[in-house]
Design an enzyme around this catalytic site. Structure first.
Site, short mmCIF file in Angstrom:
data_model
loop_
_atom_site.label_atom_id
_atom_site.label_comp_id
_atom_site.label_asym_id
_atom_site.label_seq_id
_atom_site.Cartn_x
_atom_site.Cartn_y
_atom_site.Cartn_z
N LYS A 293 -0.85 -7.59 12.76
CA LYS A 293 -1.83 -6.63 12.24
C LYS A 293 -3.17 -6.90 12.89
CE LYS A 293 -3.66 -4.57 8.02
NZ LYS A 293 -3.59 -4.49 6.54
N TYR B 269 -7.50 1.66 -4.29
CA TYR B 269 -6.14 1.93 -4.74
C TYR B 269 -5.52 0.65 -5.28
CZ TYR B 269 -4.57 -0.29 -0.40
OH TYR B 269 -4.35 -1.18 0.62
N THR C 34 0.82 -1.21 0.00
CA THR C 34 0.00 0.00 0.00
C THR C 34 0.85 1.25 0.00
OG1 THR C 34 -1.78 -1.13 1.17
CG2 THR C 34 -1.77 1.27 1.29
N THR D 103 1.27 -4.08 4.53
CA THR D 103 0.99 -4.42 5.93
C THR D 103 0.33 -5.79 6.10
OG1 THR D 103 -1.13 -3.23 5.83
CG2 THR D 103 0.80 -2.00 6.62
N ASP D 104 -0.33 -6.32 5.06
CA ASP D 104 -1.09 -7.55 5.22
C ASP D 104 -0.23 -8.72 5.67
OD1 ASP D 104 -3.44 -6.33 4.58
OD2 ASP D 104 -3.63 -7.19 2.57
N GLU E 53 -6.93 -28.73 27.62
CA GLU E 53 -8.06 -29.59 27.26
C GLU E 53 -7.63 -30.75 26.37
OE1 GLU E 53 -12.01 -27.77 26.45
OE2 GLU E 53 -10.90 -25.88 26.47
#
Length: 378
Positions: free
Chosen positions: A216, A77, A64, A143-144, A333
């Site tokens: 993120k 974008y 981005t 950023t992903d 568990e």
């Protein structure tokens, strides 16, 4: 010394940074830095020892931060539309922080990030430091998947020199683009003498995070990155860079020459889950499965039976969690010992996948040895 012996030798060592190599090496110990520190650009220069600006290599990968607006929507974008040279040229005053060299490694949206780009980044950074071409590296990235690239590099890079990743939540054509400020602050952190020995750092929105914990957490807001278990490791603003404490222990894994990352699938757990996705992964020949489990890494009874089939097929199974906070502990568990499962502790599914890939690439398949690597630092 064998890989197994190296893993067996892993013991806590207070007041020291630990690193583990999987390529015929033992534990090596290096001193920690100091705690809270602050520096202006002038003191960062002095920290280089020769009164010169530090040399920072900027490696651009797209994302981005390199995006341009698209008329399909008010916030639409296209990522990866601007070069690294253009990005850096648009940051006022960054040339007063460091001597900059910019190289384009890739120009892709970060959802297309892949191991080939990771390997190119690793090789270029190793080369730059080995040849003394740079004092630090800054990587611009979407950023992903930034947390995954940061975790990969943090685990395979064995250098003390700073490596800082940054990106943006808004493209450069946005009214209030955050990319220029993030690049400026990333270079400032990279040029800071106390950034050494801290592994890969992620810098966005005035905040410094360590690669091991950063994640993120929001799809749109500027303050998207958090370190839920620990909080950020520092802050950066126009006046100073401040770290909150000393460097953390780090796990180093060396990839053998010519190694590739084996296939490890992440399977997302949910209500009314059966074993189909797990059985499909078994038939596909994966080497590992990471469960993004419910709560403390739990799955349904049917899915549990499928995971047992995976273990019998020689597949390493790691239990992680789809929950954003908390640890996945052993034998809560689920009787991990009886099922021959690995608990991910503080690693989310995407980072657990990467660590398992690196361990398998280094020949570590024994479940107990894999569990010790996941438990490193605890």
């Amino acid at each position: 010394m064998t890989i197994r012996h190296t893993l067996n030798s892993l013991k806590p060592h207070k007041g020291a940074r630990r690193c583990l190599k999987l390529a015929f090496s033992a534990l090596r110990v290096l001193p920690l830095g100091t705690g809270l520190v602050a520096a202006t650009p002038a003191s960062a220069q002095a920290g280089q020892g020769m009164g010169r600006l530090p040399r920072v290599l900027v490696l651009a990968t797209g994302g981005t931060i390199a995006g341009k607006a698209d008329p399909r929507s008010a916030i639409g974008y296209d990522a990866g539309s601007t070069t690294g040279q253009q990005l850096v040229a648009a940051v006022p005053g960054v040339d007063r922080l460091a001597q900059l060299q910019v190289e384009q490694i890739a120009n892709i949206p970060s959802q297309d990030m892949n191991h080939k780009v990771w390997f190119r980044l690793m090789e270029r950074i190793n080369q730059a430091f080995a040849r003394h071409e740079a004092d630090a590296v800054v990587i611009t990235h979407g950023t992903d998947t930034m947390e995954e690239t940061a975790f990969f590099l943090d685990t395979v890079l064995h250098h003390d020199q700073p490596v800082v990743m940054t990106g943006a939540m808004r493209p450069g054509s946005a009214i209030s683009a955050d990319g220029p400020a993030n690049i400026y602050e990333a270079v400032k952190v990279a040029a800071h003498p106390q950034a050494k020995g801290r592994g890969v750092l992620v810098v966005l929105n005035d905040t410094i995070h360590a690669a091991h914990w950063v994640s993120k957490a929001d799809s749109t807001v500027l303050q998207t990155f958090v370190s839920r278990q620990t909080g950020p490791v520092g802050i950066v603003d126009p006046a100073a860079v401040r770290f909150y404490g000393p460097p953390r222990p780090r796990l180093f894994l060396s990839l053998p020459d010519g190694a590739t990352l084996p296939t490890v699938d992440v399977v997302y757990a949910h209500a009314d889950m059966d074993g189909r996705q797990i059985d499909d992964a078994i038939r596909a020949g994966v080497k590992g499965i990471v469960i993004a489990g419910m709560g403390d890494g739990n799955v349904s009874a049917q899915a549990m039976q499928a995971l047992d089939r995976a273990v019998r097929a020689g597949i390493v199974v790691v239990r992680s969690s789809r929950v954003g906070d908390g640890f996945v502990n052993r034998d809560v568990e689920v009787d991990d010992e009886a099922h021959h499962f690995v608990a991910s502790y503080d690693l989310n599914p995407q980072k657990a996948r990467l660590l398992l890939q690196l361990l398998l690439a280094g020949g570590v398949q024994d479940v107990q040895a894999v569990q010790r690597a996941f438990a490193f630092g605890y």
